[in-house]
Write a protein that holds these residues in place. Structure first.
Motif, PDB file in Angstrom:
ATOM      1  N   PRO A 265     -27.213  13.458 -10.186  1.00  0.00           N
ATOM      2  CA  PRO A 265     -26.438  12.853  -9.200  1.00  0.00           C
ATOM      3  C   PRO A 265     -26.847  13.010  -7.740  1.00  0.00           C
ATOM      4  N   HIS A 266     -26.298  12.336  -6.787  1.00  0.00           N
ATOM      5  CA  HIS A 266     -26.591  12.460  -5.377  1.00  0.00           C
ATOM      6  C   HIS A 266     -25.112  12.490  -4.597  1.00  0.00           C
ATOM      7  N   GLY A 267     -24.926  13.361  -3.815  1.00  0.00           N
ATOM      8  CA  GLY A 267     -23.896  13.345  -3.082  1.00  0.00           C
ATOM      9  C   GLY A 267     -23.651  12.313  -2.003  1.00  0.00           C
ATOM     10  N   GLY A 268     -24.767  11.702  -1.523  1.00  0.00           N
ATOM     11  CA  GLY A 268     -24.546  10.769  -0.521  1.00  0.00           C
ATOM     12  C   GLY A 268     -25.106  10.939   0.924  1.00  0.00           C
ATOM     13  N   GLY A 269     -25.453  12.248   1.125  1.00  0.00           N
ATOM     14  CA  GLY A 269     -25.952  12.550   2.356  1.00  0.00           C
ATOM     15  C   GLY A 269     -27.351  12.562   2.655  1.00  0.00           C
ATOM     16  N   ALA A 270     -27.838  11.737   3.463  1.00  0.00           N
ATOM     17  CA  ALA A 270     -29.535  11.794   3.770  1.00  0.00           C
ATOM     18  C   ALA A 270     -29.976  13.143   4.558  1.00  0.00           C
TER      19      ALA A 270
END
Length: 380
Positions: A265-270
């Motif tokens: 998964p990825h939290g969405g923050g770059a």
């Protein structure tokens, strides 16, 4: 994500891809600030479109002279990145010497700063958010196999271009690798996609033969090639117009390329353009570091770690360690043990990993994790 059976694909892009140009410019600016002021606050965004580059963001330094010095050098830093990426003129994608560069630097909002530099002296999280780290024993890099080989393909493309082995190669490129998983383990590669920018004079069949021989075959080991391996090289047939001339680039649009290729998964923050007080970056590095601890200590074969924060708060609001049933001791509470050993507050993360240094520019291409070519503290 636990990939049990079936095909799984990951992609990568070259350092000359427009979005990666944006990431690299943002991190070059970040490193310039940290070199002068290790406590600088940086949130730098870059947009490239045709022959225009816009660099904007919010910044705070302890000394105004440091802010002014980086602001004055920003134009030159942008052009250096474009040259290093292999661009020479407007026809190849962008002209480093004559393109328009706009610099729009603002001061950091006091509303944000008061939550980070708290009155009690404890560093608060620079924003709310959730971050994931992952490690798996399926490769020596402790990374998912598809993203490892996807990175290797575009890195090989860049090396051949820089060495002049295939002089018609241009900086913009993308790769994709599809692995067959059986019982949770990667077994063979069934498809490879590689699209590379090129000069107009090379014919399609000659290009495909050269890329197969010099890029794909040296990267993809024979024992991993499935019978009937599909190699799709420049499937559109022509890729002359590339770089910012072919597609706009923006900081933070390749977050899956930067991390685990979609296998976690990825939290969405770059990451790029952000100083380590931003937990989007520092906590993502810490979760990778902790996931590596779990695997290298033999506690589990794979590990997913999540941290979540509230803006201005130091302690994480949640901490998770998931091992997908691969743990060697089911009685061990991994989250409790790691939280006891490591300080998961932003200041603790920064000190553990020594993050107030200009080390970020190399991370902006070919991924932030699983790197052996640069010394990154979260990979130790």
């Amino acid at each position: 994500m636990m990939i049990r059976n079936g095909l799984f694909s990951s992609e990568s892009v070259s350092a000359g891809h427009p979005d990666k140009l944006a990431d690299r410019i943002s991190d070059r600016i970040l490193d310039a600030f940290l070199a002068r002021d290790p406590h600088a606050r940086v949130a730098c965004e870059t947009l490239l479109a045709d022959q225009c580059v816009i660099v904007a963001g919010e910044f705070k330094t302890r000394c105004q002279d440091d802010f002014d010095a980086v602001r004055a050098s920003a134009d030159a830093l942008v052009r250096d990145v474009l040259r290093e990426s292999g661009y020479r003129d407007a026809e190849t994608g962008i002209d480093p010497e004559h393109c328009e560069v706009q610099i729009r630097f603002n001061g950091q909002s006091q509303d944000i700063n008061q939550g980070v530099d708290r009155a009690d002296g404890i560093l608060g999280a620079g924003d709310q958010g959730l971050m994931f780290g992952y490690a798996t024993d399926e490769t020596p890099e402790l990374m998912p196999a598809p993203i490892v080989y996807a990175h290797q393909l575009v890195r090989r493309q860049a090396e051949l271009r820089q060495q002049g082995v295939l002089p018609w190669l241009q900086p913009d490129a993308k790769s994709q690798v599809s692995f067959r998983y059986v019982d949770g383990r990667p077994t063979q590669i069934e498809a490879v996609v590689l699209s590379t920018q090129h000069e107009a004079g090379i014919g399609l069949e000659a290009l495909r033969a050269a890329v197969l021989e010099h890029v794909i075959e040296p990267v993809i080991p024979a024992h991993l090639r499935a019978n009937g391996l599909r190699c799709l090289i420049n499937p559109t047939g022509r890729f002359v117009t590339g770089g910012p001339k072919g597609d706009a680039g923006l900081t933070g649009r390749k977050i899956i390329v930067d991390t685990y290729g979609g296998a976690a998964p990825h939290g969405g923050g770059a990451f790029s353009g952000k100083d380590p007080s931003k937990v989007d970056r520092s906590a993502a590095y810490m979760t990778r570091y902790l996931a590596r601890q779990v695997v290298t200590r033999g506690w589990a074969r794979r590990a997913l770690v999540q941290l979540a924060y509230a803006i201005g708060e130091a302690k994480p609001v949640s901490f998770l360690v998931e091992t997908y049933g691969t743990e060697t001791d089911q009685k061990r509470d991994l989250a409790v043990e790691l939280a006891r050993e490591f300080d998961l507050r932003p200041q603790g993360i920064i000190e553990t990993l020594d993050l107030r240094r200009p080390i970020y520019y190399p991370t902006a291409a070919y991924g932030h994790f699983g790197r052996g070519d640069v010394s990154l503290p979260w990979e130790q």
